[in-house]
Design a protein around this motif. Structure first.
Motif, mmCIF file in Angstrom:
data_model
loop_
_atom_site.group_PDB
_atom_site.id
_atom_site.type_symbol
_atom_site.label_atom_id
_atom_site.label_comp_id
_atom_site.label_asym_id
_atom_site.label_seq_id
_atom_site.Cartn_x
_atom_site.Cartn_y
_atom_site.Cartn_z
ATOM 1 N N LYS B 90 0.818 -1.216 0.000
ATOM 2 C CA LYS B 90 0.000 0.000 0.000
ATOM 3 C C LYS B 90 0.849 1.261 0.000
ATOM 4 O O LYS B 90 0.343 2.349 -0.236
ATOM 5 C CB LYS B 90 -0.947 -0.021 1.201
ATOM 6 C CG LYS B 90 -0.230 -0.089 2.525
ATOM 7 C CD LYS B 90 -1.204 -0.326 3.678
ATOM 8 C CE LYS B 90 -0.446 -0.588 4.946
ATOM 9 N NZ LYS B 90 -1.076 -1.422 5.912
ATOM 10 N N TRP B 93 2.318 3.755 -4.109
ATOM 11 C CA TRP B 93 2.012 5.009 -4.816
ATOM 12 C C TRP B 93 2.510 6.227 -4.065
ATOM 13 O O TRP B 93 2.601 7.311 -4.620
ATOM 14 C CB TRP B 93 0.510 5.112 -5.070
ATOM 15 C CG TRP B 93 0.046 4.004 -5.927
ATOM 16 C CD1 TRP B 93 -0.753 2.962 -5.557
ATOM 17 C CD2 TRP B 93 0.414 3.751 -7.287
ATOM 18 N NE1 TRP B 93 -0.906 2.103 -6.603
ATOM 19 C CE2 TRP B 93 -0.204 2.556 -7.674
ATOM 20 C CE3 TRP B 93 1.206 4.431 -8.220
ATOM 21 C CZ2 TRP B 93 -0.058 2.011 -8.936
ATOM 22 C CZ3 TRP B 93 1.356 3.895 -9.481
ATOM 23 C CH2 TRP B 93 0.724 2.699 -9.837
ATOM 24 N N PRO B 97 7.156 7.326 -6.143
ATOM 25 C CA PRO B 97 7.484 8.656 -6.666
ATOM 26 C C PRO B 97 8.492 9.399 -5.797
ATOM 27 O O PRO B 97 9.347 10.121 -6.315
ATOM 28 C CB PRO B 97 6.135 9.383 -6.679
ATOM 29 C CG PRO B 97 5.125 8.326 -6.666
ATOM 30 C CD PRO B 97 5.709 7.208 -5.882
#
Lengths: 110, 183
Positions: B90, B93, B97
């Motif tokens: 989880k 994301w 980045p």
């Protein structure tokens, strides 16, 4: 000065090679950190070792010195050992629990 | 632009593409193929960097032995598909980045430093970096001469590590056997 590839390696090829090494290392680290299957994590570690090998060989070429190449050969052996032991552990865990998802093993943390 | 330079850049991009496939692929066999692509592209880069022996070892040991072992075990385990229903943790994301931003920032800063510092890599003596024949640098003869004289201890020590790995694997397998006999 005579060979364009040599010029490239001394000049802008250096930052390009280091960028490739860093990106490969980060992708391997992302695989280890964010994937949830044990096989993927093992392959991520392999990718990180490969990335480090590239930087060793680049700098060994830059200094015309064999030390980096021999060190990367040692890393090959370490990676082979790691894969052998890692796969044995994965097969053992798979036989015990029937899954290779890491969340099965959160109960085993210290 | 020189052909060798173009091929060097090309193989670098191919290796990064293989890494992206490894991170993104749902099934491990696709990830393994991505890793294989990376290893073969890196072998080509090694050959261009005058590490001919290491390039051959990369193809034989990594792309040959290690990847065959991994692919064989993916086939052997025959994992159920519900293990791949949610392949990413989880934090992916949020974390991916962040990591990529950190790396690109580091590369950017590094390139700035090298440019402003008057070409860090160019301060090396160009005659030292001159292209050599494989007999003089990176070929199997001179490489093994160095390996078996200057680095003899490391060479023997690493064989001890291989032996320790064999013992470890046998110990783990024996754990399996004992577990079966207890049931």
């Amino acid at each position: 000065m005579n060979n364009p590839f040599t010029d490239f390696i001394i000049g802008s090829g250096g930052i390009y090679t280091i960028a490739v090494v860093l990106l490969l290392f980060t992708l391997g680290g992302m695989t280890v950190l964010f994937r949830r299957t044990l096989l993927h994590m093992l392959m991520g570690v392999e990718l990180m070792l490969n990335a480090v090998n590239l930087s060793f060989i680049y700098f060994s070429r830059l200094h015309q010195n064999h030390d980096g190449q021999i060190l990367s050969l040692m890393i090959f052996v370490v990676a082979a050992c790691e894969v052998a032991v890692g796969i044995a552990i994965i097969v053992h865990l798979f036989k015990r629990t029937g899954t290779i998802s890491v969340e099965t093993y959160t109960a085993e943390r210290g | 632009m020189d052909f060798n330079v173009i091929m060097y850049i090309f193989f670098g991009i191919v290796s990064i593409a293989g890494g992206v496939i490894l991170v993104g692929a749902k099934h491990p066999i696709r990830g393994a193929m991505g890793l294989l692509t990376t290893m073969l592209a890196l072998a080509a880069m090694y050959a261009q960097l005058h590490a001919h022996t290491i390039a051959v070892f990369q193809v034989i040991i990594y792309a040959g032995a290690v990847m065959v072992l991994i692919v064989y075990f993916i086939m052997l385990l025959d994992i159920k598909s519900e293990d791949y229903a949610k392949p990413f943790s989880k934090f992916f994301w949020f974390g991916a980045p962040l990591l990529l931003f950190a790396v690109f920032y580091f590369i950017f800063k590094l390139s700035m430093v090298i440019k402003s510092d008057g070409a860090f890599f160019a301060t090396l003596n160009p005659s030292l970096v001159s292209p050599n024949a494989p007999e003089a640098f990176g070929g199997i003869k001179i490489f093994s001469k160095e390996l078996l004289t200057k680095y003899l201890f490391a060479f023997e020590f690493v064989s001890t590590l291989l032996f320790a790995a064999i013992v470890a694997v046998i110990a783990i397998v024996q754990l399996d056997w004992k577990g079966k006999s207890n049931e």
